[in-house]
Design a protein around this motif. Structure first.
Motif, PDB file in Angstrom:
ATOM      1  N   SER A   1       0.843  -1.212   0.000  1.00  0.00           N
ATOM      2  CA  SER A   1       0.000   0.000   0.000  1.00  0.00           C
ATOM      3  C   SER A   1       0.873   1.256   0.000  1.00  0.00           C
ATOM      4  CB  SER A   1      -0.932   0.004   1.208  1.00  0.00           C
ATOM      5  OG  SER A   1      -0.157  -0.012   2.387  1.00  0.00           O
ATOM      6  N   GLN A   2       2.053   1.161   0.581  1.00  0.00           N
ATOM      7  CA  GLN A   2       3.015   2.270   0.541  1.00  0.00           C
ATOM      8  C   GLN A   2       4.374   1.658   0.196  1.00  0.00           C
ATOM      9  OE1 GLN A   2       1.561   3.141   4.735  1.00  0.00           O
ATOM     10  NE2 GLN A   2       2.842   4.914   4.318  1.00  0.00           N
ATOM     11  N   PHE A   3       5.169   2.378  -0.580  1.00  0.00           N
ATOM     12  CA  PHE A   3       6.526   1.894  -0.865  1.00  0.00           C
ATOM     13  C   PHE A   3       7.523   2.522   0.123  1.00  0.00           C
ATOM     14  CE2 PHE A   3       5.785   1.103  -5.732  1.00  0.00           C
ATOM     15  CZ  PHE A   3       4.865   0.113  -5.409  1.00  0.00           C
ATOM     16  N   VAL A   4       7.074   3.565   0.842  1.00  0.00           N
ATOM     17  CA  VAL A   4       7.987   4.246   1.761  1.00  0.00           C
ATOM     18  C   VAL A   4       7.267   4.613   3.058  1.00  0.00           C
ATOM     19  CG1 VAL A   4       9.297   5.211  -0.174  1.00  0.00           C
ATOM     20  CG2 VAL A   4       7.540   6.602   0.883  1.00  0.00           C
ATOM     21  N   LYS A   5       8.064   4.764   4.100  1.00  0.00           N
ATOM     22  CA  LYS A   5       7.591   5.285   5.381  1.00  0.00           C
ATOM     23  C   LYS A   5       8.761   6.065   5.949  1.00  0.00           C
ATOM     24  CE  LYS A   5       4.224   3.711   8.505  1.00  0.00           C
ATOM     25  NZ  LYS A   5       3.630   2.695   9.340  1.00  0.00           N
ATOM     26  N   THR A   6       8.641   6.598   7.146  1.00  0.00           N
ATOM     27  CA  THR A   6       9.743   7.377   7.711  1.00  0.00           C
ATOM     28  C   THR A   6      11.064   6.596   7.643  1.00  0.00           C
ATOM     29  OG1 THR A   6       8.154   8.307   9.238  1.00  0.00           O
ATOM     30  CG2 THR A   6      10.487   8.654   9.773  1.00  0.00           C
ATOM     31  N   ARG A   7      12.021   7.124   6.880  1.00  0.00           N
ATOM     32  CA  ARG A   7      13.376   6.536   6.759  1.00  0.00           C
ATOM     33  C   ARG A   7      13.367   5.053   6.362  1.00  0.00           C
ATOM     34  NH1 ARG A   7      17.100  10.046   7.619  1.00  0.00           N
ATOM     35  NH2 ARG A   7      16.482  11.972   8.655  1.00  0.00           N
ATOM     36  N   PHE A   8      12.364   4.701   5.568  1.00  0.00           N
ATOM     37  CA  PHE A   8      12.198   3.288   5.205  1.00  0.00           C
ATOM     38  C   PHE A   8      11.596   3.181   3.804  1.00  0.00           C
ATOM     39  CE2 PHE A   8       9.482  -0.534   5.050  1.00  0.00           C
ATOM     40  CZ  PHE A   8      10.394  -1.515   5.401  1.00  0.00           C
ATOM     41  N   ALA A   9      12.092   2.225   3.017  1.00  0.00           N
ATOM     42  CA  ALA A   9      11.496   1.978   1.692  1.00  0.00           C
ATOM     43  C   ALA A   9      11.542   0.483   1.389  1.00  0.00           C
ATOM     44  CB  ALA A   9      12.262   2.748   0.611  1.00  0.00           C
ATOM     45  N   VAL A  10      10.595   0.045   0.572  1.00  0.00           N
ATOM     46  CA  VAL A  10      10.613  -1.353   0.104  1.00  0.00           C
ATOM     47  C   VAL A  10      10.991  -1.373  -1.371  1.00  0.00           C
ATOM     48  CG1 VAL A  10       9.013  -2.422   1.748  1.00  0.00           C
ATOM     49  CG2 VAL A  10       8.071  -1.198  -0.205  1.00  0.00           C
ATOM     50  N   VAL A  11      11.812  -2.355  -1.761  1.00  0.00           N
ATOM     51  CA  VAL A  11      12.166  -2.514  -3.185  1.00  0.00           C
ATOM     52  C   VAL A  11      11.994  -3.983  -3.582  1.00  0.00           C
ATOM     53  CG1 VAL A  11      13.837  -0.595  -3.263  1.00  0.00           C
ATOM     54  CG2 VAL A  11      14.645  -2.903  -2.839  1.00  0.00           C
ATOM     55  N   GLY A  12      12.021  -4.227  -4.896  1.00  0.00           N
ATOM     56  CA  GLY A  12      11.897  -5.591  -5.418  1.00  0.00           C
ATOM     57  C   GLY A  12      10.518  -6.146  -5.114  1.00  0.00           C
ATOM     58  N   ASP A  13      10.474  -7.473  -4.910  1.00  0.00           N
ATOM     59  CA  ASP A  13       9.186  -8.120  -4.646  1.00  0.00           C
ATOM     60  C   ASP A  13       8.541  -7.594  -3.365  1.00  0.00           C
ATOM     61  OD1 ASP A  13       9.590  -9.634  -6.902  1.00  0.00           O
ATOM     62  OD2 ASP A  13       9.166 -11.555  -5.944  1.00  0.00           O
ATOM     63  N   ALA A  14       9.320  -7.048  -2.445  1.00  0.00           N
ATOM     64  CA  ALA A  14       8.735  -6.502  -1.208  1.00  0.00           C
ATOM     65  C   ALA A  14       7.814  -5.322  -1.528  1.00  0.00           C
ATOM     66  CB  ALA A  14       9.842  -6.068  -0.238  1.00  0.00           C
ATOM     67  N   ALA A  15       8.054  -4.654  -2.659  1.00  0.00           N
ATOM     68  CA  ALA A  15       7.158  -3.562  -3.090  1.00  0.00           C
ATOM     69  C   ALA A  15       6.040  -4.134  -3.961  1.00  0.00           C
ATOM     70  CB  ALA A  15       7.948  -2.503  -3.864  1.00  0.00           C
ATOM     71  N   VAL A  16       6.423  -4.904  -4.985  1.00  0.00           N
ATOM     72  CA  VAL A  16       5.434  -5.464  -5.913  1.00  0.00           C
ATOM     73  C   VAL A  16       5.834  -6.899  -6.272  1.00  0.00           C
ATOM     74  CG1 VAL A  16       4.228  -5.157  -8.101  1.00  0.00           C
ATOM     75  CG2 VAL A  16       5.195  -3.158  -6.957  1.00  0.00           C
ATOM     76  N   GLY A  17       5.004  -7.832  -5.886  1.00  0.00           N
ATOM     77  CA  GLY A  17       5.245  -9.238  -6.245  1.00  0.00           C
ATOM     78  C   GLY A  17       4.292  -9.596  -7.369  1.00  0.00           C
ATOM     79  N   MET A  18       4.830  -9.717  -8.567  1.00  0.00           N
ATOM     80  CA  MET A  18       3.986  -9.905  -9.761  1.00  0.00           C
ATOM     81  C   MET A  18       3.645 -11.384  -9.998  1.00  0.00           C
ATOM     82  SD  MET A  18       3.676  -6.944 -11.476  1.00  0.00           S
ATOM     83  CE  MET A  18       3.428  -7.404 -13.190  1.00  0.00           C
ATOM     84  N   HIS A  19       2.506 -11.630 -10.635  1.00  0.00           N
ATOM     85  CA  HIS A  19       2.221 -12.951 -11.212  1.00  0.00           C
ATOM     86  C   HIS A  19       3.231 -13.133 -12.362  1.00  0.00           C
ATOM     87  CE1 HIS A  19       0.278 -16.081 -13.529  1.00  0.00           C
ATOM     88  NE2 HIS A  19      -0.685 -16.198 -12.641  1.00  0.00           N
TER      89      HIS A  19
END
Ligand SMILES: Cc1cc2nc3c(=O)[nH]c(=O)nc-3n(C[C@H](O)[C@H](O)[C@H](O)COP(=O)(O)OP(=O)(O)OC[C@H]3O[C@@H](n4cnc5c(N)ncnc54)[C@H](O)[C@@H]3O)c2cc1C
Length: 393
Positions: free
Chosen positions: A278-296
């Protein structure tokens, strides 16, 4: 917060996304630590996992820029020049050809374990990147000035920016209070490699039968990556089929177009769950790769998208650094989020819609599917959009 060791960036997860992200910041002088629960021997020699990754031209360029391509043996690189999508037994195919583009191939295909190994090789000796293996992250927290990560053995590490690249079922995304929408497709994909007596002619084929979807991706030589998608309750039977019977079934479904087929790897099952944070970032934090979007995997975008996102985030951090700004400032992270979301959301939703269309066994669903293939062929803009997605840099 009083961590025992201080870095500029903590990356959780040394998968292909985490490693590529670390490599893209390696010339900035930032002190980076990668935390990985697996042993060093696994990173150095990742086990074969059945995934063969179709790469866009853009991913190839990023991997070349990061030096990863130099670590991939020629014999592991397959080339996709053409792609065909077929509906059931119909001879009608939606056809994507490299000759209709300004490139002489649509993309390359490389086994995932080889990509993981190449990513590790370009990072392992970097002076500003520390890789801690057998380091399982059990806690993560951030505030407006710093982030802290806790390992299972109690070690605490601190940094002004924490990045999670710890897979689509990211525990640290959850710990940071970021929700994710998950779509369980109720299906399993079984992947394996097969050799065959007739050449694939560098053509990828996707064939939508009513009980399963079969994709054949051309690898180096007379070998293909075979991807069977089927309802979860049917997966065990296919996994347990004797290798010869499995090969005969795939050969029959492909009307013997590749000649005699032989299973030459393990079969690996993956439950199909699409995930969008739902969010890719938060305070001093970001998600990348499958942690952001895990595709079929049907549209083969997962790693391509992860690499794109990691590159965008690295560019935002680099430009903040060059301007003398705080690399973990919320505007830096928000820039990444808005740019990456703009790319990822349509791909994610489009892929899920495609999956629904091709798993719908109702009569209207089947009619719509037939129509979609024809529309795709008849309307040049639709085909151009899809091929551009693969070939543009
Ligand atoms: C069958 C299949 C076919 C695919 N085909 C394609 C394709 O053709 N093209 C394409 O672009 N993509 C494809 N993908 C997607 C691609 O494989 C993924 O997008 C990619 O591997 C994700 O990389 P990642 O680094 O984000 O995550 P991962 O590879 O999942 O790595 C996450 C890492 O984090 C570590 N970790 C997790 N939790 C912790 C913790 N708490 N502490 C420490 N470490 C932790 C894990 O051990 C792991 O090493 C496919 C996927 C599947 C399943």
């Amino acid at each position: 917060m009083s961590p025992q060791a201080q870095f500029d960036i903590i990356i959780i997860g040394a998968g292909p996304a985490g490693l590529s992200f670390a490599r893209s910041l390696s010339d900035t002088g930032l002190q980076i630590v990668l935390l990985e629960r697996h042993a060093e021997s696994t990173l150095a020699n990742p086990p074969e996992d059945g995934r063969d990754i179709a790469l866009t031209h853009s991913s190839e360029k990023i991997m070349r820029d990061l030096g990863m391509w130099d670590h991939i043996p020629e014999t592991e690189i397959g080339t996709i020049r053409d792609a065909k999508v077929v509906n059931g037994k119909s001879p009608y195919a939606l056809h994507f050809a490299s000759e209709n583009t300004d490139r002489d191939y649509l993309g390359h295909i490389i086994p995932n374990h080889i990509i993981r190994q190449a990513a590790y090789n370009v990072v392992k000796d970097l002076p500003n990147v520390t890789i801690l293996t057998e380091a399982e992250v059990v806690g993560v927290e951030t505030n407006t000035t710093a982030g802290k990560v806790t390992l299972k053995d109690g070690t605490e590490l601190g940094a002004p920016l924490v990045i999670s690249a710890d897979s689509r079922f990211s525990e640290t995304r959850r710990k940071m209070g970021i929700s994710a929408s998950m779509t369980d497709f109720g299906r399993v994909v079984i992947v394996c490699e097969m050799e065959h007596t007739i050449s694939h002619n560098d053509t990828a084929s996707e064939c939508f039968h009513y009980d399963q979807t079969l994709a054949i991706l051309p690898m180096h030589g007379n070998k293909s990556s075979v991807v069977v998608t089927l309802a979860t309750d049917k997966a065990d039977a296919v996994m347990n089929m004797p290798p010869e019977a499995f090969a005969a079934d795939i050969q029959r479904r492909f009307d013997g177009q590749l000649g005699n087929m032989k299973l030459v790897s393990e079969r690996h099952p993956y439950p199909l769950v699409g995930v969008f944070a739902s969010q890719f970032v938060k305070t001093r934090f970001a998600v990348v790769g499958d942690a952001a979007v895990g595709m079929h995997p049907v549209t083969a975008h997962g790693f391509n998208l992860g690499l794109t996102g990691a590159t965008i985030l690295a560019a935002e951090i680099r430009s903040a650094l060059e301007g003398g700004f705080d690399i973990g400032a919320s505007w830096v992270l928000k820039n990444y989020e808005s740019k990456h979301r703009r790319i990822a959301r349509p791909l994610y939703l489009g892929t899920n819609a495609l999956v629904r269309l091709y798993t719908d066994t109702t009569v209207p669903g089947r009619m719509l599917r037939r129509a979609a293939l024809r529309v795709g062929n008849i309307l040049p803009p639709v085909k151009q959009m899809i091929t551009r997605q693969l070939t543009q840099i």
